[in-house]
Motif scaffolding. Structure first.
Motif, PDB file in Angstrom:
ATOM      1  N   TYR A   7       0.806  -1.216   0.000  1.00  0.00           N
ATOM      2  CA  TYR A   7       0.000   0.000   0.000  1.00  0.00           C
ATOM      3  C   TYR A   7       0.844   1.274   0.000  1.00  0.00           C
ATOM      4  O   TYR A   7       0.297   2.381   0.105  1.00  0.00           O
ATOM      5  N   VAL A   8       2.154   1.151  -0.119  1.00  0.00           N
ATOM      6  CA  VAL A   8       3.014   2.337  -0.148  1.00  0.00           C
ATOM      7  C   VAL A   8       2.724   3.143  -1.416  1.00  0.00           C
ATOM      8  O   VAL A   8       2.760   2.615  -2.530  1.00  0.00           O
ATOM      9  N   ALA A   9       2.420   4.412  -1.258  1.00  0.00           N
ATOM     10  CA  ALA A   9       2.131   5.272  -2.403  1.00  0.00           C
ATOM     11  C   ALA A   9       3.403   5.529  -3.204  1.00  0.00           C
ATOM     12  O   ALA A   9       4.434   5.895  -2.630  1.00  0.00           O
ATOM     13  N   LYS A  10       3.327   5.341  -4.507  1.00  0.00           N
ATOM     14  CA  LYS A  10       4.472   5.592  -5.367  1.00  0.00           C
ATOM     15  C   LYS A  10       4.725   7.090  -5.529  1.00  0.00           C
ATOM     16  O   LYS A  10       5.850   7.507  -5.775  1.00  0.00           O
ATOM     17  N   ASN A  11       3.676   7.872  -5.399  1.00  0.00           N
ATOM     18  CA  ASN A  11       3.791   9.321  -5.580  1.00  0.00           C
ATOM     19  C   ASN A  11       3.083  10.047  -4.439  1.00  0.00           C
ATOM     20  O   ASN A  11       2.007  10.624  -4.624  1.00  0.00           O
ATOM     21  N   PRO A  12       3.670  10.026  -3.244  1.00  0.00           N
ATOM     22  CA  PRO A  12       3.001  10.669  -2.104  1.00  0.00           C
ATOM     23  C   PRO A  12       2.825  12.171  -2.278  1.00  0.00           C
ATOM     24  O   PRO A  12       1.917  12.767  -1.709  1.00  0.00           O
ATOM     25  N   ARG A  13       3.686  12.795  -3.101  1.00  0.00           N
ATOM     26  CA  ARG A  13       3.549  14.229  -3.344  1.00  0.00           C
ATOM     27  C   ARG A  13       2.193  14.544  -3.976  1.00  0.00           C
ATOM     28  O   ARG A  13       1.589  15.587  -3.707  1.00  0.00           O
ATOM     29  N   GLN A 102       2.055  11.833   4.871  1.00  0.00           N
ATOM     30  CA  GLN A 102       2.660  12.531   6.000  1.00  0.00           C
ATOM     31  C   GLN A 102       3.956  13.185   5.557  1.00  0.00           C
ATOM     32  O   GLN A 102       4.743  12.590   4.823  1.00  0.00           O
ATOM     33  N   VAL A 103       4.140  14.408   6.010  1.00  0.00           N
ATOM     34  CA  VAL A 103       5.385  15.141   5.763  1.00  0.00           C
ATOM     35  C   VAL A 103       6.017  15.467   7.105  1.00  0.00           C
ATOM     36  O   VAL A 103       5.353  16.025   7.989  1.00  0.00           O
ATOM     37  N   SER A 104       7.264  15.092   7.283  1.00  0.00           N
ATOM     38  CA  SER A 104       7.988  15.460   8.507  1.00  0.00           C
ATOM     39  C   SER A 104       9.180  16.316   8.116  1.00  0.00           C
ATOM     40  O   SER A 104       9.808  16.105   7.077  1.00  0.00           O
ATOM     41  N   GLY A 105       9.465  17.308   8.954  1.00  0.00           N
ATOM     42  CA  GLY A 105      10.560  18.206   8.633  1.00  0.00           C
ATOM     43  C   GLY A 105      10.798  19.217   9.725  1.00  0.00           C
ATOM     44  O   GLY A 105      10.434  19.006  10.888  1.00  0.00           O
ATOM     45  N   PRO A 150      -0.975  41.194  10.396  1.00  0.00           N
ATOM     46  CA  PRO A 150      -0.501  41.038  11.776  1.00  0.00           C
ATOM     47  C   PRO A 150      -1.239  39.948  12.555  1.00  0.00           C
ATOM     48  O   PRO A 150      -0.761  39.520  13.623  1.00  0.00           O
ATOM     49  N   TYR A 151      -2.375  39.488  12.062  1.00  0.00           N
ATOM     50  CA  TYR A 151      -3.188  38.528  12.796  1.00  0.00           C
ATOM     51  C   TYR A 151      -2.955  37.077  12.360  1.00  0.00           C
ATOM     52  O   TYR A 151      -3.678  36.180  12.793  1.00  0.00           O
ATOM     53  N   ILE A 152      -1.929  36.851  11.541  1.00  0.00           N
ATOM     54  CA  ILE A 152      -1.590  35.483  11.145  1.00  0.00           C
ATOM     55  C   ILE A 152      -0.110  35.230  11.391  1.00  0.00           C
ATOM     56  O   ILE A 152       0.682  36.159  11.513  1.00  0.00           O
ATOM     57  N   ARG A 153       0.234  33.942  11.501  1.00  0.00           N
ATOM     58  CA  ARG A 153       1.642  33.531  11.480  1.00  0.00           C
ATOM     59  C   ARG A 153       1.804  32.546  10.330  1.00  0.00           C
ATOM     60  O   ARG A 153       1.118  31.518  10.268  1.00  0.00           O
ATOM     61  N   SER A 154       2.696  32.890   9.429  1.00  0.00           N
ATOM     62  CA  SER A 154       2.990  32.010   8.313  1.00  0.00           C
ATOM     63  C   SER A 154       4.223  31.187   8.648  1.00  0.00           C
ATOM     64  O   SER A 154       5.014  31.539   9.522  1.00  0.00           O
ATOM     65  N   PHE A 155       4.379  30.092   7.927  1.00  0.00           N
ATOM     66  CA  PHE A 155       5.512  29.211   8.204  1.00  0.00           C
ATOM     67  C   PHE A 155       5.912  28.468   6.941  1.00  0.00           C
ATOM     68  O   PHE A 155       5.142  28.319   5.993  1.00  0.00           O
ATOM     69  N   ARG A 156       7.150  28.013   6.968  1.00  0.00           N
ATOM     70  CA  ARG A 156       7.681  27.114   5.944  1.00  0.00           C
ATOM     71  C   ARG A 156       8.115  25.838   6.656  1.00  0.00           C
ATOM     72  O   ARG A 156       8.638  25.882   7.767  1.00  0.00           O
ATOM     73  N   ILE A 157       7.873  24.697   6.022  1.00  0.00           N
ATOM     74  CA  ILE A 157       8.383  23.436   6.534  1.00  0.00           C
ATOM     75  C   ILE A 157       9.343  22.872   5.497  1.00  0.00           C
ATOM     76  O   ILE A 157       8.961  22.652   4.334  1.00  0.00           O
ATOM     77  N   VAL A 158      10.594  22.698   5.897  1.00  0.00           N
ATOM     78  CA  VAL A 158      11.583  22.045   5.032  1.00  0.00           C
ATOM     79  C   VAL A 158      11.489  20.551   5.310  1.00  0.00           C
ATOM     80  O   VAL A 158      11.847  20.084   6.395  1.00  0.00           O
ATOM     81  N   ALA A 159      10.953  19.821   4.349  1.00  0.00           N
ATOM     82  CA  ALA A 159      10.638  18.414   4.569  1.00  0.00           C
ATOM     83  C   ALA A 159      11.874  17.532   4.547  1.00  0.00           C
ATOM     84  O   ALA A 159      12.756  17.693   3.699  1.00  0.00           O
ATOM     85  N   HIS A 160      11.925  16.605   5.492  1.00  0.00           N
ATOM     86  CA  HIS A 160      12.944  15.558   5.501  1.00  0.00           C
ATOM     87  C   HIS A 160      12.421  14.292   4.838  1.00  0.00           C
ATOM     88  O   HIS A 160      13.192  13.527   4.259  1.00  0.00           O
ATOM     89  N   SER A 161      11.122  14.079   4.949  1.00  0.00           N
ATOM     90  CA  SER A 161      10.520  12.899   4.325  1.00  0.00           C
ATOM     91  C   SER A 161       9.081  13.191   3.938  1.00  0.00           C
ATOM     92  O   SER A 161       8.388  13.963   4.609  1.00  0.00           O
ATOM     93  N   ILE A 162       8.653  12.591   2.839  1.00  0.00           N
ATOM     94  CA  ILE A 162       7.274  12.660   2.372  1.00  0.00           C
ATOM     95  C   ILE A 162       6.852  11.224   2.080  1.00  0.00           C
ATOM     96  O   ILE A 162       7.410  10.582   1.192  1.00  0.00           O
ATOM     97  N   GLN A 163       5.909  10.715   2.863  1.00  0.00           N
ATOM     98  CA  GLN A 163       5.462   9.335   2.728  1.00  0.00           C
ATOM     99  C   GLN A 163       3.959   9.298   2.491  1.00  0.00           C
ATOM    100  O   GLN A 163       3.234  10.191   2.917  1.00  0.00           O
TER     101      GLN A 163
END
Length: 205
Positions: A7-13, A102-105, A150-163
């Motif tokens: 069941y591993v996705a070939k294209n998790p992106r 899932q993306v972890s980073g 001013p009422y939001i916080r934006s963020f970037r996630i630099v991914a280490h893995s995408i599954q």
């Protein structure tokens, strides 16, 4: 992310792009936090490993966002209960079909006004794909976006893995899979139609 090999996705992106309303999970001195928010790849580069999003500043999670902080984002696609009675050629117990990624980073806060505006522009651009009724930044009343920054916080996630996981009855004969698709269409519960649709596609993920 635990996923049986078949069941591993070939294209998790592709899962991230198709079901972009992610669950952002972080921890800080006050414990574990989780917020659902649209999160997108920063560019259209197919090798892109950076994602961006934003949450409300009044959200307690926002105060704890810090440079270098570990982050996990869960992207949940369609899911549906599968009756064991639907598997006749290869009898089986009931199960659940689903698509998820899932993306972890590592997290980087984006607190400068131009950075936050860029994230909002990316969000509006991606959501414009929904077609009629789509909203663009230029549609905002003059000065409204600047008032809201001013009422939001934006963020970037630099991914280490995408599954990703794409559990769509792959281990069953085609006649059983066809039967599952038909039953899902007949039942029509939440998620049934979308799971049936992706099951009909060849290697959707």
């Amino acid at each position: 992310m635990f996923v049986p090999a078949q069941y591993v996705a070939k294209n998790p992106r592709a899962i991230v792009e198709a079901y972009s309303f992610g669950l952002l999970v972080t921890t800080d001195a006050n414990g574990l936090h989780a917020t659902q928010t649209p999160i997108f790849f920063e560019t259209d580069d197919p090798e892109e490993m950076r994602l961006v999003g934003h949450i409300a500043r009044r959200n307690p999670q926002a105060a704890g966002l810090a440079h270098g902080q570990p982050a996990l984002v869960v992207f949940t696609g369609p899911h549906a209960y599968i009756s064991g009675n639907w598997y006749q050629s290869k009898p089986e117990v009931p199960t659940w079909n689903y698509v998820s990624a899932q993306v972890s980073g590592v997290l980087e806060p984006l607190d400068e006004p131009e950075q936050k505006r860029a994230v909002l522009e990316k969000t509006a651009q991606k959501l414009s794909a929904y077609g009629e009724g789509a909203w663009a930044m230029d549609d905002a009343p003059e000065g409204r976006v600047e008032v809201l920054l001013p009422y939001i916080r934006s963020f970037r996630i630099v991914a280490h893995s995408i599954q990703g996981a794409s559990k769509l009855s792959q281990s069953h004969p085609q006649d059983d899979r066809d039967r599952v698709i038909a039953r899902l269409k007949e039942r029509g519960h939440n998620g049934d139609a979308e799971i049936a649709r992706v099951m009909e596609l060849k290697d959707p993920f």
